[in-house]
Design a protein around this motif. Structure first.
Motif, PDB file in Angstrom:
ATOM      1  N   UNK A 221       0.843  -1.198   0.000  1.00  0.00           N
ATOM      2  CA  UNK A 221       0.000   0.000   0.000  1.00  0.00           C
ATOM      3  C   UNK A 221       0.873   1.240   0.000  1.00  0.00           C
ATOM      4  N   UNK A 222       0.469   2.226  -0.780  1.00  0.00           N
ATOM      5  CA  UNK A 222       1.117   3.538  -0.754  1.00  0.00           C
ATOM      6  C   UNK A 222       0.351   4.411   0.228  1.00  0.00           C
ATOM      7  N   UNK A 223       1.067   5.053   1.111  1.00  0.00           N
ATOM      8  CA  UNK A 223       0.437   5.939   2.080  1.00  0.00           C
ATOM      9  C   UNK A 223       0.489   7.351   1.522  1.00  0.00           C
ATOM     10  N   UNK A 224      -0.701   7.963   1.392  1.00  0.00           N
ATOM     11  CA  UNK A 224      -0.791   9.278   0.765  1.00  0.00           C
ATOM     12  C   UNK A 224      -1.480  10.266   1.705  1.00  0.00           C
ATOM     13  N   UNK A 225      -1.307  11.560   1.418  1.00  0.00           N
ATOM     14  CA  UNK A 225      -1.926  12.605   2.229  1.00  0.00           C
ATOM     15  C   UNK A 225      -3.224  13.081   1.558  1.00  0.00           C
ATOM     16  N   UNK A 226      -3.859  14.073   2.166  1.00  0.00           N
ATOM     17  CA  UNK A 226      -5.136  14.568   1.646  1.00  0.00           C
ATOM     18  C   UNK A 226      -5.006  15.173   0.247  1.00  0.00           C
TER      19      UNK A 226
END
Length: 95
Positions: free
Chosen positions: A74-79
């Protein structure tokens, strides 16, 4: 299509959800949905077998204190990245 999981994976039919995925779709988990990405959980093999782009919202991962337990697929992304995803796909499905 962008698939958005906002609820705990224990509250939805994961098999049905995964059957809706196509190769070009993307998936993001928010709120309690981020629990689907925890290593060694029973739903992880099913979601990983879908061969799609997998994302988690960083703020929700941090809020639940599970950063060190998240599967590396999984890639962790911001808003801001989340908004970009919603702009990229003209359709979305909430789970």
């Amino acid at each position: 299509m962008l698939h958005i999981l906002m609820h705990s994976p224990y509250k939805i039919n994961i098999n049905f959800m995964c059957n809706m995925f196509l190769f070009r779709h993307s998936f993001i988990a928010l709120q309690d949905g981020v629990l689907i990405a925890l290593n060694k959980n029973i739903f992880l093999p099913k979601i990983l077998s879908c061969s799609m782009n997998l994302y988690l919202l960083k703020e929700d991962v941090i809020a639940r204190g599970v950063e060190e337990y998240v599967c590396s697929n999984f890639s962790i992304i911001n808003y801001i990245d989340f908004v970009r995803l919603t702009e990229k796909y003209n359709k979305s499905m909430n789970w």
